[in-house]
Design a protein around this motif. Sequence first.
Motif, PDB file in Angstrom:
ATOM      1  N   ALA A   1       3.740  51.993   2.300  1.00 43.21           N
ATOM      2  CA  ALA A   1       3.569  51.050   3.410  1.00 43.21           C
ATOM      3  C   ALA A   1       2.472  50.037   3.123  1.00 43.21           C
ATOM      4  O   ALA A   1       1.423  50.372   2.580  1.00 43.21           O
ATOM      5  N   GLY A   2       2.724  48.798   3.520  1.00 40.64           N
ATOM      6  CA  GLY A   2       1.682  47.788   3.536  1.00 40.64           C
ATOM      7  C   GLY A   2       1.390  47.101   2.220  1.00 40.64           C
ATOM      8  O   GLY A   2       0.662  46.122   2.192  1.00 40.64           O
ATOM      9  N   GLY A   3       1.952  47.562   1.138  1.00 43.21           N
ATOM     10  CA  GLY A   3       1.652  46.964  -0.151  1.00 43.21           C
ATOM     11  C   GLY A   3       2.777  46.081  -0.647  1.00 43.21           C
ATOM     12  O   GLY A   3       3.752  45.808   0.056  1.00 43.21           O
ATOM     13  N   PRO A   4       2.673  45.618  -1.875  1.00 43.81           N
ATOM     14  CA  PRO A   4       3.712  44.759  -2.445  1.00 43.81           C
ATOM     15  C   PRO A   4       5.001  45.524  -2.719  1.00 43.81           C
ATOM     16  O   PRO A   4       4.998  46.738  -2.890  1.00 43.81           O
TER      17      PRO A   4
ATOM     18  N   LEU B   1       2.942  47.553 -13.724  1.00 42.28           N
ATOM     19  CA  LEU B   1       2.397  47.229 -12.407  1.00 42.28           C
ATOM     20  C   LEU B   1       2.287  48.474 -11.523  1.00 42.28           C
ATOM     21  O   LEU B   1       1.339  48.600 -10.742  1.00 42.28           O
ATOM     22  N   GLN B   2       3.235  49.383 -11.645  1.00 41.70           N
ATOM     23  CA  GLN B   2       3.120  50.642 -10.911  1.00 41.70           C
ATOM     24  C   GLN B   2       1.868  51.401 -11.340  1.00 41.70           C
ATOM     25  O   GLN B   2       1.145  51.950 -10.504  1.00 41.70           O
ATOM     26  N   GLY B   3       1.620  51.424 -12.646  1.00 43.51           N
ATOM     27  CA  GLY B   3       0.427  52.099 -13.144  1.00 43.51           C
ATOM     28  C   GLY B   3      -0.843  51.460 -12.621  1.00 43.51           C
ATOM     29  O   GLY B   3      -1.779  52.147 -12.210  1.00 43.51           O
ATOM     30  N   PHE B   4      -0.878  50.129 -12.626  1.00 43.02           N
ATOM     31  CA  PHE B   4      -2.050  49.406 -12.134  1.00 43.02           C
ATOM     32  C   PHE B   4      -2.304  49.706 -10.655  1.00 43.02           C
ATOM     33  O   PHE B   4      -3.428  50.033 -10.248  1.00 43.02           O
ATOM     34  N   LEU B   5      -1.278  49.624  -9.830  1.00 45.92           N
ATOM     35  CA  LEU B   5      -1.442  49.860  -8.395  1.00 45.92           C
ATOM     36  C   LEU B   5      -1.749  51.325  -8.109  1.00 45.92           C
ATOM     37  O   LEU B   5      -2.605  51.637  -7.261  1.00 45.92           O
ATOM     38  N   SER B   6      -1.078  52.224  -8.799  1.00 39.18           N
ATOM     39  CA  SER B   6      -1.304  53.659  -8.567  1.00 39.18           C
ATOM     40  C   SER B   6      -2.720  54.060  -8.938  1.00 39.18           C
ATOM     41  O   SER B   6      -3.378  54.803  -8.201  1.00 39.18           O
ATOM     42  N   ARG B   7      -3.207  53.588 -10.079  1.00 40.52           N
ATOM     43  CA  ARG B   7      -4.549  53.965 -10.513  1.00 40.52           C
ATOM     44  C   ARG B   7      -5.625  53.388  -9.600  1.00 40.52           C
ATOM     45  O   ARG B   7      -6.727  53.918  -9.513  1.00 40.52           O
ATOM     46  N   ASN B   8      -5.290  52.304  -8.881  1.00 39.68           N
ATOM     47  CA  ASN B   8      -6.240  51.737  -7.924  1.00 39.68           C
ATOM     48  C   ASN B   8      -6.017  52.251  -6.509  1.00 39.68           C
ATOM     49  O   ASN B   8      -6.638  51.759  -5.565  1.00 39.68           O
TER      50      ASN B   8
ATOM     51  N   HIS C   1       2.481  50.736  -2.544  1.00 40.94           N
ATOM     52  CA  HIS C   1       3.520  49.816  -2.996  1.00 40.94           C
ATOM     53  C   HIS C   1       4.831  50.574  -2.997  1.00 40.94           C
ATOM     54  O   HIS C   1       4.837  51.807  -2.906  1.00 40.94           O
ATOM     55  N   HIS C   2       5.938  49.872  -3.068  1.00 39.88           N
ATOM     56  CA  HIS C   2       7.197  50.573  -3.279  1.00 39.88           C
ATOM     57  C   HIS C   2       8.117  49.753  -4.150  1.00 39.88           C
ATOM     58  O   HIS C   2       8.007  48.530  -4.242  1.00 39.88           O
ATOM     59  N   LEU C   3       9.023  50.475  -4.794  1.00 35.55           N
ATOM     60  CA  LEU C   3       9.929  49.895  -5.782  1.00 35.55           C
ATOM     61  C   LEU C   3      11.345  49.875  -5.227  1.00 35.55           C
ATOM     62  O   LEU C   3      11.822  50.869  -4.680  1.00 35.55           O
ATOM     63  N   LEU C   4      12.015  48.728  -5.370  1.00 35.19           N
ATOM     64  CA  LEU C   4      13.417  48.598  -4.995  1.00 35.19           C
ATOM     65  C   LEU C   4      14.220  48.205  -6.226  1.00 35.19           C
ATOM     66  O   LEU C   4      13.870  47.256  -6.933  1.00 35.19           O
ATOM     67  N   CYS C   5      15.267  48.940  -6.480  1.00 32.50           N
ATOM     68  CA  CYS C   5      16.147  48.624  -7.614  1.00 32.50           C
ATOM     69  C   CYS C   5      17.292  47.743  -7.120  1.00 32.50           C
ATOM     70  O   CYS C   5      18.005  48.111  -6.173  1.00 32.50           O
ATOM     71  N   PRO C   6      17.504  46.588  -7.738  1.00 37.90           N
ATOM     72  CA  PRO C   6      18.564  45.685  -7.270  1.00 37.90           C
ATOM     73  C   PRO C   6      19.967  46.265  -7.427  1.00 37.90           C
ATOM     74  O   PRO C   6      20.917  45.765  -6.824  1.00 37.90           O
TER      75      PRO C   6
END
Length: 569
Positions: free
Chosen positions: A156-159, A173-180, A184-189
Amino acid sequence: MSKQAIIGQEANGAANLASAFPRYEQTFPTLTAPEIARMRRFGEERNYKHGEALFETGKVGPGLFVVLSGHVAISERDGLGRVTPIIDQGPGQFLAEIGQLSERPALVDGHAEGDVTTLLLPPAKLRALMVAEADLGERIMRALILRRVNLIRGGAGGPVLIGPGTSAGVIRLQGFLSRNGYPHHLLCPHVDADAADVIARYSPLPEELPLVVVPDGTVLRNPRESELARAIGMVRAVAKDKVYDVAVVGSGPAGLSTAVYATSEGLSVAVCDTRAFGGQAGASARIENYLGFPTGISGHALMARAFNQAQKFGADIMIPVEVRSLDCSRADGVFGLTLENGDVVRARAIVIASGARYRRPQIERLAEYEGRGVWYWASPIEASLCTRQEVVLVGGGNSAGQAAVFLSGHASKVQMVIRGGGLGASMSRYLIERIEASSNIELIFNAEVIGLDGAKEASLECVRWRSRLSPEEMRFNARNLFLFVGADPATNWLEGCGVKVDRAGFVITGVSNGASSPASALETSVPGVFAVGDVRSGSVKRVGGAIGEGAQVVAALHGYLNDSARPSL
């Protein structure tokens, strides 16, 4: 509706909340009237009309709200315009999460349901409350942390990241956001209609994936970490007229320890890091030999506690920012750290805690597969790519051992390639015993990886290696290679400032620097510049040692700052 039906409905609602939010009572506690009375001297009353926003996703939140009367609806809103209700908060409850300790953008929306009266505590006052009212501060701090954990779990609330989950850009980018610790959440097209619509609208080239949709609706094309950080408000502008007592470069165990002990003793502290808090320790799957954690703790969890603790005491943590140089001329009486964007962080003293960078061994085609099968840490993100696969891991130290044990719970087999003839001299005994007891970890001694193969611009397919006792080349069919072969000191930014380093580039401390008083054991050749942790020549290169040095350097900082404040005779 009958009274019994109402009671039953309320009971069902409470049960649903408890199942949606683990440890609900700790996450959303209700304050008593005496507790609210104790908080009043730290805040001021604010009134809101029905429908009015108390805070909005992506905008800097004003602090912590205590609801005195009325109700506030909390909802998630992402950059695609999708709104999801989260919870309703009423009298005696408070509205905030851990980001409100340091004036960060809100991750959710809060709107008044009817007329609402609140008590607002700005971030500085909230931190003051936590120090002055320890028992109350403990309850609030626990709730703020648990709320962030729930937001991370729900994304919730993230990119919103849009792209294949196995792509190099998504993993980066997942690694960067997770480590901080950033939601965030990921959507597969391929499976999400909204994601497919965004892809069709922007028609990105393959190298422009993933697309990232930030809360205000802006769409970024495979952004660099610094670009994404600016877009979501992780990085604040440097106050040009502010002079800190101490600027710390690096937010690993040593840097965060320095920040916690220095701020808790009243020093103003800025902490700069180029990627994420925690350093190499933050990437450790499990640390079992750190004092006070008999069952072990993940490196990220340990460092997240230190990160939150530093914020609680008021440290200004700037991530991600790259420090390009240190100005030791002190023309105006202070040091200057020049950042990549040209901003300068000014401080009366400097602590070098920049640690070390992962070493990249001489392996053919290594750079080609970094981020596409070659990894320098083993987090749950990388482990998910290895499920029921054979992987290769290179290294014989504690970090390698922790990673091997962690990956063995996901991969079908871990081929552990060790350059030396044993592990006894480089790895803790408990890790050796655990590796030897594992049925799917194979130890290959006196060996080295020499090359990588796979289709051009595709994922890794094959790891080539050979024994140091034989010229014959052998192969592992593996799509993932993990490298834990030591690290080089991150000291390039010190060039030209007068700080002495040894032949390997580690910072030398405890030498005479020409000052009238003997040098501190942690002071460098430049008075007022100190070094702690892995970056320091002669340090023990252990988490416990780094944290100890971070605490130890604060006494030396006090001595230096007190001496420099005295008028010369």
